[in-house]
Design an enzyme around this catalytic site. Structure first.
Site, PDB file in Angstrom:
ATOM      1  CG  ASP A  89      12.766  -3.243 -44.199  1.00 15.31           C
ATOM      2  OD1 ASP A  89      11.945  -2.554 -44.858  1.00 15.31           O
ATOM      3  OD2 ASP A  89      13.216  -4.328 -44.604  1.00 15.31           O
TER       4      ASP A  89
ATOM      5  CG  HIS B  67      13.611  -8.301 -48.104  1.00 17.17           C
ATOM      6  ND1 HIS B  67      14.732  -8.014 -48.846  1.00 17.17           N
ATOM      7  CD2 HIS B  67      12.619  -8.544 -48.988  1.00 17.17           C
ATOM      8  CE1 HIS B  67      14.416  -8.087 -50.139  1.00 17.17           C
ATOM      9  NE2 HIS B  67      13.149  -8.417 -50.252  1.00 17.17           N
TER      10      HIS B  67
ATOM     11  CE  LYS C  33       8.648  -3.938 -51.287  1.00 18.37           C
ATOM     12  NZ  LYS C  33       8.607  -5.080 -52.190  1.00 18.37           N
TER      13      LYS C  33
ATOM     14  CB  CYS D 125      14.105 -11.538 -50.694  1.00 16.41           C
ATOM     15  SG  CYS D 125      14.200 -11.327 -52.457  1.00 16.41           S
TER      16      CYS D 125
ATOM     17  CD  GLN E  91       6.220  -5.972 -47.698  1.00 17.50           C
ATOM     18  OE1 GLN E  91       5.022  -5.789 -47.885  1.00 17.50           O
ATOM     19  NE2 GLN E  91       7.031  -6.312 -48.681  1.00 17.50           N
TER      20      GLN E  91
END
Lengths: 160, 423
Positions: free
Chosen positions: B212, B135, B238, B378, B215
């Site tokens: 990261d 991202h 999220k 993104c 997700q």
């Protein structure tokens, strides 16, 4: 699809618009343009390049190239058809009229603007106004003789 | 009176989709007269009544500033805020809740590391390795640091199927690698990254590792004790929590050695006119009044997920994703990007519909109540590698059903018909 959503969609995607999307006008390159500009709409990846050939105070030839959604590409096609043969001042007035139409959702009633008024439904979809305006803003930039690039997205990045 | 939202009893609820859907009031909404089919969960998730109620309860019954008042409300608010930190820490397997730093979101968490760790410990010529499927939030902070400090930024490339080129990764990760900053799951394609291969590679060269988890943490069990990373960044919104609250987990020794991110109140031990001394971790990184209510709301979200069990959430999403991959492949004109094995991807399906721009697809789908994301997500390097300007993306969560996938498939068929492509 319910009747209501059907008519909303039909407002946005008028037949003349889809016609321009499938058979874009002035989509072939012109030789030695007087001025050019590139435009992009980073939000959905629309890209358009406008090349203009000016003779005296008239736009003798114009072409667009690029890729993007049906709204951005049909608007570009209609724009080229409108300004071809008109004076630079008339073209600039067309740009202003188009941008006003996107804000007010009212037809400007300009001579030769009939097809373009099919894009009036876009005004009800704020996310798509940037798509419709791209080619017109890019033309404005080209006529200003500044070249360079325009974008219809004021943000430098978007977040998912 | 107990101030924690749900006692952490470890009790598991059965994964009952009907009951789960009742917890999310927004799923009852209609869009233009048709039921909402919300398939934009990789952008943000919807919120259960438990989280909404916790926010209301905080503002109604406890609201005060934290860490400084002697009065009852301030003590209660502090307990709730720190209690949320502890439960969020436990959710990701952190042994010390002080290793949980509250931020606004994943982006801020990564920027915090770039500023407070990168500026102190990286020098010109040091290599930071990311991947082509990151991202933008895990690319841009390192580009900024490169321009400022002269570090070298390297990318592990993507293969045409949306997975990473691991042979190339073995060549790129080396003795000069000081940081591997890597997504656990691609937001654009759903690709699950083999961290169990890449993290040991980086560690073998003594590199620091940032994951990261924007997700991954919402969708699968993530345990920092077995992950092997030094930093983990994720966002509350999220994972059923409020917007505006995120987390940076880091190893205490690293957090301790870092300089503050921002200066101000709550992050200092002492201030005089000449200099200040820093508060301990995590207060050192939480300058100013933090996002108290939303941290507490995220605590409630974590309770909700813990009660369901993250392995159950993942199992459900594999089921939905597997169904979607097969169902969408049957829709005329649909091409799917990324790995075709639901075990190798999260609940994200990026696709294109032949001859129709993704933005137009999303527009028509909306009139069928189907909410998807269209654009570059993104992740412009991914779009460039796939040679497309944009994709349409459906992304699933624990409340989605196979009949919603069917609704997406029929809406796509109607879209093709509407544009007069393929009759």
């Amino acid at each position: 699809m319910t009747a209501m959503t059907g008519s909303l969609l039909d407002d946005l995607y008028r037949e003349i618009l889809l016609n321009h999307y499938r058979q874009p006008r002035n989509h072939v390159a012109i030789d030695s343009p007087t001025c050019s500009a590139d435009g992009s709409n980073p939000l959905c990846g629309d890209q358009v390049r406008i090349d203009v050939s000016i003779e005296g105070d008239r736009i003798a030839a114009i072409s667009f190239s690029g890729s993007g959604c049906s709204i951005s590409q049909s608007s570009a096609s209609m724009m080229t058809e409108y300004v071809k043969g008109r004076t630079v001042a008339e073209a600039r007035a067309g740009v202003d009229a188009f941008q006003r139409m996107m804000i007010t959702a009212e037809a400007p009633g300009l001579d030769g603007f009939d097809d373009i008024e099919a894009l009036i439904g876009v005004a009800k979809f704020p996310a798509r106004v940037k798509c419709a305006s791209l080619a017109w803003k890019t033309l404005e930039q080209a006529l200003a003789g500044e070249g360079g690039a325009v974008t219809t997205d004021e943000r430098s990045t978007e977040h998912v | 009176m107990t101030l924690t939202a749900t006692p952490d009893s470890g009790a598991r609820l059965p994964f009952d989709i009907t009951r789960i859907r009742r917890d999310f009031p927004i799923l009852k909404r209609e869009i233009g007269g048709v039921p909402l089919v919300y398939l934009d969960n990789a952008a943000t998730s919807q919120k259960p009544v438990q989280v909404i109620a916790e926010l209301t309860r905080f503002y109604r019954d406890h609201n005060a500033n934290i860490h400084r008042g002697v009065h009852t409300l301030s003590v209660e608010s502090t307990d709730l805020y720190e209690g949320a930190r502890a439960r969020i820490g436990a959710f990701i397997g952190a042994t010390d809740p002080h290793e949980v730093v509250f931020t606004r979101n994943t982006t801020e968490s990564i920027n915090l590391v770039a500023h407070a760790w990168g500026r102190k410990f990286l020098q010109a010529g040091d290599e930071v390795v990311v991947t082509e499927i990151e991202h933008h939030s895990n690319i841009v902070p390192w580009q900024m640091l490169r321009d400022e400090r002269g570090i070298v930024l390297k990318y592990i490339p993507m293969l045409p199927d949306g997975t990473l080129d691991l042979d190339e990764a073995r060549r790129i990760i080396g003795p000069k690698t000081k940081l591997l900053s890597i997504t656990a799951m691609s937001n654009a394609l759903g690709t699950i990254v083999p961290l169990e291969v890449l993290i040991p590679l980086a560690k073998a060269h003594g590199a620091t590792v940032l994951v990261d988890g924007a997700q991954s943490v919402p969708h699968m069990a993530v345990d920092v004790r077995t992950l092997g990373a030094d930093f983990l960044a994720f966002s509350g919104h999220k994972m059923l929590g409020p917007t505006g609250i995120g987390v940076l987990w880091g190893r205490m020794a690293l957090l301790d050695a870092m300089d503050p991110f921002m200066g101000g109140g709550d992050m200092i031990l002492n201030v005089n006119m000449e200099r200040s001394t820093w508060a301990d971790v995590p207060a050192k990184f939480e300058a100013g009044t933090p996002n108290i209510a939303d941290a507490i709301g995220l605590g409630a979200a974590v309770d909700y997920l813990s009660a369901l069990g993250m392995d159950e959430v993942r199992r459900h999403e594999i089921e939905i994703t597997d169904y979607a991959l097969r169902r969408l492949a049957d829709v005329p004109g649909v091409s799917i990007f990324g790995p075709m094995d639901a075990q190798q991807r999260g609940g994200v399906v990026s696709f294109e519909l032949e001859g129709i721009h993704p933005h137009d697809v999303g527009q028509v789908l909306d009139t069928h109540g189907v909410a998807i994301r269209t654009g570059h997500h993104c992740a412009q390097p991914v779009m460039a590698a796939l040679n497309v300007p944009a994709t349409a993306r459906a992304s699933f969560y624990l409340y989605n059903t196979t009949s919603e996938v069917d609704a997406l498939a029929s809406a796509l068929e109607a879209t093709t018909k509407f544009f007069g492509m393929g009759g």
